[in-house]
Design an enzyme around this catalytic site. Structure first.
Site, PDB file in Angstrom:
ATOM      1  N   LYS A  88       0.867  -1.174   0.000  1.00  0.00           N
ATOM      2  CA  LYS A  88       0.000   0.000   0.000  1.00  0.00           C
ATOM      3  C   LYS A  88       0.909   1.231   0.000  1.00  0.00           C
ATOM      4  O   LYS A  88       1.961   1.229   0.630  1.00  0.00           O
ATOM      5  CB  LYS A  88      -0.858  -0.051   1.273  1.00  0.00           C
ATOM      6  CG  LYS A  88      -1.971   0.952   1.395  1.00  0.00           C
ATOM      7  CD  LYS A  88      -2.780   0.648   2.672  1.00  0.00           C
ATOM      8  CE  LYS A  88      -3.932   1.609   2.891  1.00  0.00           C
ATOM      9  NZ  LYS A  88      -4.705   1.268   4.113  1.00  0.00           N
TER      10      LYS A  88
ATOM     11  N   SER B  97      -9.578   1.270   3.175  1.00  0.00           N
ATOM     12  CA  SER B  97      -8.735   2.066   2.316  1.00  0.00           C
ATOM     13  C   SER B  97      -7.688   1.269   1.534  1.00  0.00           C
ATOM     14  O   SER B  97      -7.119   1.783   0.570  1.00  0.00           O
ATOM     15  CB  SER B  97      -8.037   3.140   3.153  1.00  0.00           C
ATOM     16  OG  SER B  97      -7.169   2.535   4.100  1.00  0.00           O
TER      17      SER B  97
ATOM     18  N   SER C 249      -9.573  -1.285   7.254  1.00  0.00           N
ATOM     19  CA  SER C 249      -9.044  -1.094   5.901  1.00  0.00           C
ATOM     20  C   SER C 249      -8.323  -2.273   5.261  1.00  0.00           C
ATOM     21  O   SER C 249      -7.993  -2.206   4.082  1.00  0.00           O
ATOM     22  CB  SER C 249      -8.106   0.108   5.877  1.00  0.00           C
ATOM     23  OG  SER C 249      -8.864   1.286   5.784  1.00  0.00           O
TER      24      SER C 249
END
Ligand code: GLN
Length: 478
Positions: A79, A154, A178
């Site tokens: 990420k 996310s 997330s």
């Protein structure tokens, strides 16, 4: 998306060790998949040079007959809120456009030490604020199962990347859900370990008391291997805890037979879509067949968990984002004519609207007039939640429920009303507030083929047990 592109992580590493495949071939295969799947917009940047350099080094060591690591040559995607060398780290925010980190996250270092290779950085909601990747300042990622829908967030880029098999696993962060919610939306495994098990050093802070690092993977075994390589104390993160003495990959001792499992009734409301109810019930049947007793329990403070999270989270966010001041790093306004203006203009131009919303809410709940009414009360609710979870775990080995109240929603469906978006986290935030480990497993698909996630929650620091039960359930659900 058929699960055919990559072997299990340990097998890939063995193949590299034995010379069946080279690290270079694996890295190039990953680059190829990323290129082919561009339309999904899962990836922000590719770490081409550094990845190829590392592959070359690993292949040279293999030629010398050296012992390579447990993840030798295994490509992975991080990420874009993990600091990495050899490319930019943006957290999908304008304020960090083209930011090059001077060091990398401890977890990345640990994975690299065992031979894993970071090939790309995945999209996210800017600073990990969101549940759909629609808050990314760059673009929205598309769900691999339906391009008109979000991948969740996310860590939506990471989840889509694994579902598309751009690499065999990815790293994400889970501050309020997330990792688990996008894993559920994309039909993969997502693990939020116990708070402190994986170092947060070098990961861009969102809400420090609930931020957790974890893997998104195609199987529980792969997730367990990543944790085993990355977990444990780190002198750069004072909140890290001792890892378990036994490996996270050795899970045979855990069986649901004779165990007590509780379905959390607050996570199983009347209003839940029938397909999610049915998938959960089916999983319960499988667990019963494995010898577990399933009961339903209520954790009375759970309905307050979302409100509690959206007070404590923004409070910590407002503090953590204070460092982006246009002075040290990140976006600097070219319009500023004074120091004061350099602060305000850089921040106004650099932050997106969700970060601004959270900074304002967070500053408000911490301000002297409102601290007692909001922040202190939220902390009291948090303590109550911790007590209720502890109490539940005195009687039950595992708590379960769906991961999210819906399957993947349409792009644009929840962007007009932030509250609607926040509701996507209603089943995940409590594990963050209490620090307990939780995992999302694929538990079936709805009629429209969208994946459904099953959430398992274990007591704090019982990550091995959680993985053990998850592996058994994963097998039974196949
Ligand atoms: N969706 C939640 C939020 O917007 C959780 C985010 C996260 O876990 N990083 O805060």
């Amino acid at each position: 998306m058929s699960g055919a592109k990559w072997k299990p992580l340990d097998v890939i590493a063995q193949d590299v060790q034995s010379g069946k495949v080279t690290a270079k071939e694996l890295v190039e295969a990953s680059f190829g998949y990323i290129e082919q799947a561009k339309e999904y917009k899962a990836i922000i940047s590719v770490c081409r040079e550094r990845a190829l350099d590392r592959a070359k080094e690993i292949d040279a060591r293999q030629q010398q007959g050296e012992r390579l690591g447990r993840l030798a040559g295994v490509p992975f995607i991080a990420k874009d809120n993990f600091l990495t060398l050899g490319g930019a780290t943006t957290a999908a925010s304008n304020i960090l456009n083209n930011f090059n980190a001077p060091y990398q996250a401890t977890v990345i270092d640990r994975l690299e030490a065992e031979g894993a290779i970071c090939v790309a950085k995945a999209n996210l909601d800017a600073f990990a604020h969101g549940s759909s990747t629609e808050n990314s300042d760059w673009f929205t990622t598309k769900n691999p199962h339906d391009k008109s829908r979000v991948p969740g967030g996310s860590s939506g880029g990471s989840a889509a990347a694994v579902a598309l098999e751009l690499a065999p696993f990815a790293l994400g962060t889970d501050t309020g859900g997330s990792i688990r919610q996008p894993a559920a939306f994309c039909g993969i495994v997502g693990l939020k370990p116990s708070y402190g098990l994986l170092s947060r050093n070098g990961v861009i802070a969102m809400a420090s008391s609930t931020d957790v690092i974890g893997p998104l993977a195609r199987s529980v075994a792969d997730a367990a291997l990543v944790v085993d390589v990355a977990a444990g104390k780190d002198e750069w993160d004072g909140t890290t805890i001792d890892r378990a003495a036994e490996p996270y990959t050795k899970l045979e001792e855990f069986s649901l037979s004779g165990k007590k499992v509780a379905l959390i009734s607050e996570y199983f409301p009347e209003s839940l879509p029938t397909e999610i109810k049915d998938a959960t019930k089916q999983a319960i049947e499988k667990m019963t067949a494995l010898g577990a007793t399933i009961e339903e329990i209520s954790l009375p403070s759970l309905p307050l968990s979302l409100a509690c999270y959206y007070v404590i989270g923004p409070a910590e966010i407002s503090s953590n984002l204070a460092r982006y001041d246009g002075q040290r790093y990140g976006h600097v306004s070219s319009e500023a004519e004074s120091l004061e203006e350099a602060y305000t203009k850089s921040r106004s131009e650099g932050f997106g609207s969700e970060a601004k919303r959270r900074i304002m809410i967070g500053t408000y709940v911490l301000s002297s007039g409102f601290y007692d009414a909001y922040y202190r009360r939220a902390q009291q609710v948090r303590t109550k939640l911790i007590n209720e979870f502890n109490q539940a775990f005195e009687e039950y080995d595992l708590l379960i429920g769906p991961t999210a109240p819906t399957t993947a929603f349409k792009i644009g469906e929840n962007t007009k009303d932030p509250m609607q978006m926040y509701l996507s986290d209603v089943m995940t935030v409590a594990a963050n507030l209490t620090g307990v480990p939780a995992i999302s497993l694929p538990s079936g698909t709805a009629e429209d083929k969208l994946p459904i996630g099953l959430q398992l929650i274990a007591p704090q620091n019982h990550d091995r047990k959680l993985l053990g039960y998850a592996k058994e359930i994963e097998e039974a659900l196949k």
